[in-house]
Design a protein around this motif. Structure first.
Motif, PDB file in Angstrom:
ATOM      1  N   ASP A  51       0.849  -1.188   0.000  1.00  0.00           N
ATOM      2  CA  ASP A  51       0.000   0.000   0.000  1.00  0.00           C
ATOM      3  C   ASP A  51       0.885   1.239   0.000  1.00  0.00           C
ATOM      4  OD1 ASP A  51       0.593   0.577   2.953  1.00  0.00           O
ATOM      5  OD2 ASP A  51      -0.285  -1.429   3.014  1.00  0.00           O
ATOM      6  N   GLY A  52       0.254   2.376  -0.277  1.00  0.00           N
ATOM      7  CA  GLY A  52       0.997   3.621  -0.354  1.00  0.00           C
ATOM      8  C   GLY A  52       1.529   4.106   0.978  1.00  0.00           C
ATOM      9  N   VAL A  53       0.837   3.763   2.064  1.00  0.00           N
ATOM     10  CA  VAL A  53       1.284   4.218   3.383  1.00  0.00           C
ATOM     11  C   VAL A  53       2.627   3.593   3.742  1.00  0.00           C
ATOM     12  CG1 VAL A  53       0.772   4.218   5.855  1.00  0.00           C
ATOM     13  CG2 VAL A  53      -1.057   4.657   4.202  1.00  0.00           C
ATOM     14  N   THR A  54       2.731   2.272   3.635  1.00  0.00           N
ATOM     15  CA  THR A  54       3.995   1.630   3.993  1.00  0.00           C
ATOM     16  C   THR A  54       5.090   1.956   2.974  1.00  0.00           C
ATOM     17  OG1 THR A  54       3.162  -0.433   3.000  1.00  0.00           O
ATOM     18  CG2 THR A  54       3.043  -0.224   5.396  1.00  0.00           C
ATOM     19  N   PHE A  55       4.717   2.273   1.737  1.00  0.00           N
ATOM     20  CA  PHE A  55       5.728   2.728   0.783  1.00  0.00           C
ATOM     21  C   PHE A  55       6.342   4.045   1.267  1.00  0.00           C
ATOM     22  CE2 PHE A  55       7.110   5.265  -2.854  1.00  0.00           C
ATOM     23  CZ  PHE A  55       7.985   4.383  -3.472  1.00  0.00           C
ATOM     24  N   GLU A  56       5.500   4.974   1.675  1.00  0.00           N
ATOM     25  CA  GLU A  56       6.020   6.259   2.160  1.00  0.00           C
ATOM     26  C   GLU A  56       6.843   6.073   3.432  1.00  0.00           C
ATOM     27  OE1 GLU A  56       4.594  10.753   3.446  1.00  0.00           O
ATOM     28  OE2 GLU A  56       3.310   9.515   2.178  1.00  0.00           O
ATOM     29  N   TYR A  57       6.373   5.234   4.345  1.00  0.00           N
ATOM     30  CA  TYR A  57       7.143   4.959   5.554  1.00  0.00           C
ATOM     31  C   TYR A  57       8.520   4.402   5.203  1.00  0.00           C
ATOM     32  CZ  TYR A  57       2.931   5.393   8.507  1.00  0.00           C
ATOM     33  OH  TYR A  57       1.825   5.845   9.168  1.00  0.00           O
ATOM     34  N   ALA A  58       8.551   3.484   4.227  1.00  0.00           N
ATOM     35  CA  ALA A  58       9.819   2.874   3.841  1.00  0.00           C
ATOM     36  C   ALA A  58      10.801   3.912   3.320  1.00  0.00           C
ATOM     37  CB  ALA A  58       9.576   1.790   2.790  1.00  0.00           C
ATOM     38  N   ILE A  59      10.333   4.776   2.434  1.00  0.00           N
ATOM     39  CA  ILE A  59      11.199   5.821   1.881  1.00  0.00           C
ATOM     40  C   ILE A  59      11.688   6.743   2.993  1.00  0.00           C
ATOM     41  CG2 ILE A  59      11.289   7.813   0.351  1.00  0.00           C
ATOM     42  CD1 ILE A  59      11.248   5.175  -1.151  1.00  0.00           C
ATOM     43  N   ALA A  60      10.774   7.147   3.881  1.00  0.00           N
ATOM     44  CA  ALA A  60      11.143   8.060   4.964  1.00  0.00           C
ATOM     45  C   ALA A  60      12.074   7.404   5.976  1.00  0.00           C
ATOM     46  CB  ALA A  60       9.881   8.569   5.665  1.00  0.00           C
ATOM     47  N   ALA A  61      12.097   6.076   6.004  1.00  0.00           N
ATOM     48  CA  ALA A  61      12.984   5.347   6.913  1.00  0.00           C
ATOM     49  C   ALA A  61      14.275   4.920   6.227  1.00  0.00           C
ATOM     50  CB  ALA A  61      12.269   4.119   7.478  1.00  0.00           C
ATOM     51  N   THR A  68       5.354  -1.494  -5.305  1.00  0.00           N
ATOM     52  CA  THR A  68       4.313  -1.160  -4.340  1.00  0.00           C
ATOM     53  C   THR A  68       2.956  -1.256  -4.991  1.00  0.00           C
ATOM     54  OG1 THR A  68       3.577   0.447  -2.679  1.00  0.00           O
ATOM     55  CG2 THR A  68       4.298   1.328  -4.795  1.00  0.00           C
ATOM     56  N   ALA A  69       1.945  -1.527  -4.186  1.00  0.00           N
ATOM     57  CA  ALA A  69       0.559  -1.412  -4.605  1.00  0.00           C
ATOM     58  C   ALA A  69       0.014  -0.101  -4.068  1.00  0.00           C
ATOM     59  CB  ALA A  69      -0.258  -2.590  -4.065  1.00  0.00           C
ATOM     60  N   LEU A 101       8.819 -11.022  -8.675  1.00  0.00           N
ATOM     61  CA  LEU A 101       9.883 -10.087  -8.312  1.00  0.00           C
ATOM     62  C   LEU A 101      10.874 -10.672  -7.299  1.00  0.00           C
ATOM     63  CD1 LEU A 101       7.705  -6.857  -7.970  1.00  0.00           C
ATOM     64  CD2 LEU A 101       9.426  -7.312  -9.729  1.00  0.00           C
ATOM     65  N   SER A 102      10.572 -11.847  -6.767  1.00  0.00           N
ATOM     66  CA  SER A 102      11.441 -12.499  -5.773  1.00  0.00           C
ATOM     67  C   SER A 102      11.823 -11.560  -4.631  1.00  0.00           C
ATOM     68  CB  SER A 102      12.712 -13.033  -6.446  1.00  0.00           C
ATOM     69  OG  SER A 102      12.390 -13.971  -7.449  1.00  0.00           O
ATOM     70  N   PRO A 103      10.844 -11.016  -3.927  1.00  0.00           N
ATOM     71  CA  PRO A 103      11.177 -10.089  -2.822  1.00  0.00           C
ATOM     72  C   PRO A 103      11.792 -10.828  -1.648  1.00  0.00           C
ATOM     73  CG  PRO A 103       8.841 -10.612  -2.801  1.00  0.00           C
ATOM     74  CD  PRO A 103       9.388 -11.242  -4.050  1.00  0.00           C
ATOM     75  N   ASP A 104      12.554 -10.074  -0.833  1.00  0.00           N
ATOM     76  CA  ASP A 104      13.067 -10.656   0.409  1.00  0.00           C
ATOM     77  C   ASP A 104      12.247 -10.208   1.613  1.00  0.00           C
ATOM     78  OD1 ASP A 104      13.891  -8.025   0.574  1.00  0.00           O
ATOM     79  OD2 ASP A 104      16.028  -8.466   0.732  1.00  0.00           O
ATOM     80  N   LEU A 105      11.303  -9.280   1.404  1.00  0.00           N
ATOM     81  CA  LEU A 105      10.416  -8.826   2.469  1.00  0.00           C
ATOM     82  C   LEU A 105       9.184  -8.178   1.851  1.00  0.00           C
ATOM     83  CD1 LEU A 105      10.029  -8.382   5.560  1.00  0.00           C
ATOM     84  CD2 LEU A 105      11.030  -6.106   5.241  1.00  0.00           C
ATOM     85  N   ILE A 106       8.028  -8.456   2.436  1.00  0.00           N
ATOM     86  CA  ILE A 106       6.768  -7.833   2.041  1.00  0.00           C
ATOM     87  C   ILE A 106       6.198  -7.133   3.273  1.00  0.00           C
ATOM     88  CG2 ILE A 106       4.426  -8.212   1.179  1.00  0.00           C
ATOM     89  CD1 ILE A 106       5.491 -10.781  -0.168  1.00  0.00           C
ATOM     90  N   VAL A 107       5.786  -5.889   3.124  1.00  0.00           N
ATOM     91  CA  VAL A 107       5.185  -5.161   4.250  1.00  0.00           C
ATOM     92  C   VAL A 107       3.892  -4.507   3.801  1.00  0.00           C
ATOM     93  CG1 VAL A 107       7.400  -4.743   5.371  1.00  0.00           C
ATOM     94  CG2 VAL A 107       6.483  -3.045   3.791  1.00  0.00           C
ATOM     95  N   GLY A 108       2.978  -4.321   4.760  1.00  0.00           N
ATOM     96  CA  GLY A 108       1.707  -3.682   4.444  1.00  0.00           C
ATOM     97  C   GLY A 108       0.960  -3.336   5.709  1.00  0.00           C
ATOM     98  N   LEU A 109      -0.184  -2.719   5.547  1.00  0.00           N
ATOM     99  CA  LEU A 109      -1.053  -2.399   6.675  1.00  0.00           C
ATOM    100  C   LEU A 109      -1.960  -3.591   6.982  1.00  0.00           C
ATOM    101  CD1 LEU A 109      -2.125   1.238   5.720  1.00  0.00           C
ATOM    102  CD2 LEU A 109      -0.204   0.499   7.155  1.00  0.00           C
TER     103      LEU A 109
END
Length: 323
Positions: A51-61, A68-69, A101-109
């Motif tokens: 989601d867009g929220v965790t995308f923004e958190y990731a960039i800010a962190a 991202t979805a 995409l073979s991710p090593d981590l997936i995050v979301g709300l």
């Protein structure tokens, strides 16, 4: 979710997550979250956000998601989204794309719990509790701590706090204004025009928290906290008003926007705004008569540090020049 879920489950059935007690290794850290436990890599290389929220958190962190979805209403992050794959066309994450995409981590709300079981078969998956956008600071801190980025997040918020302090100083907030020999008591109204309704954003909304940090006052009708708003309106951060209650949108300054996820809804909201601007009750508002109605982008309904700083940019642009 679509029928693709069955073949996806078959394709990754052999990749099921280990039990929580066996998760931690030299390469990852076991993290408990709202949906279970995941082993977060110490060096995150191929993160996907749901989601867009965790995308923004990731960039800010200080992280760099590869996909991202939920890219709607994210114009304030156009630069950060460049080169990032969109794994959603319908508002829900497409886990077939994520798998490829073979991710090593997936995050979301926690709103992504419907996808959680299958997401964990692709990569370690962490979901974060998110009640409403006004809790963005706590949510961002928890996100960063879970992913080993607490120091970066702390610096991000320190930079934000420095900017709000600068704004307050330049507005004369918290001290007597040299220009007018009084405390700055500017009241800021925040209005969103939906296709069908006119809404006011309240004190504990995302934008409401930024305005609080900036030391700005709110009109009485909008100075309502989350608990009271939930009891009164069934919504902790906003409320709808009728044409007859347009006086509740009154303020020394009005910030408003019409952002929607689709072009059709955006056009309908724009038409509603144009109709509102012709309404005599709207035209009677002080901010309208003094030319202090400012149309702003949809990051005013954001939920992260990047959007918060974009709001501060607008406050400097529209208010400091008049202080």
């Amino acid at each position: 979710m679509g029928l693709w879920l069955l073949p996806l489950g078959l394709a990754v059935a052999c990749q099921r997550s280990p039990q929580p007690e066996a998760l931690a290794t030299a390469d990852c850290m076991a993290v408990e979250h709202i949906a279970g436990t995941a082993c977060v890599p110490n060096e995150i290389q191929r993160m996907v956000t749901l989601d867009g929220v965790t995308f923004e958190y990731a960039i800010a962190a200080g992280l760099s998601p590869i996909a991202t979805a939920g890219q709607g209403l994210m114009d304030h992050m156009a630069e950060q989204l460049a080169g990032v794959e969109n794994v959603s066309q319908t508002g829900e994450p497409n886990l077939e794309q994520v798998l490829a995409l073979s991710p090593d981590l997936i995050v979301g709300l926690d709103s992504n719990q419907v996808a959680y079981a299958q997401a964990t078969q692709i990569a370690p998956t962490v979901l974060f509790k998110f009640e409403h956008s006004g809790q963005w600071k706590t949510s961002f801190q928890q996100f960063a701590e879970a992913l080993g980025q607490a120091d970066v997040a702390q610096q991000t918020m320190a930079n934000y706090d420095a900017r709000t302090a600068d704004f307050r100083a330049r507005m004369g907030i918290g001290k007597v204004s040299p220009k007018e020999n009084r405390p700055n008591d500017l009241q800021v109204s925040v209005v969103r025009i939906y296709p069908e309704t006119i809404n006011l954003y309240l004190r504990d909304s995302f934008v409401g928290t930024v305005l609080q940090d900036a030391g700005l006052s709110r009109p009485t009708a909008q100075n309502i906290g989350a608990d009271e708003a939930a009891a009164l309106f069934g919504n902790p951060i906003q409320t709808s008003i009728s044409r007859e209650l347009l006086n509740q949108a009154e303020g020394d300054v009005i910030f408003l926007w019409t952002g929607e996820n689709t072009a059709e809804l955006a056009e309908t909201a724009q038409q509603k705004l144009e109709s509102l601007q012709q309404d005599p009750l709207w035209q009677q508002l002080k901010a309208v008569q003094t030319g202090r109605v400012y149309r702003v982008p949809s990051y005013w309904i954001g939920s992260g540090p990047i959007a918060a700083n974009a709001i501060l940019d607008d406050l400097f642009k529209y208010l400091v020049k008049d202080s």
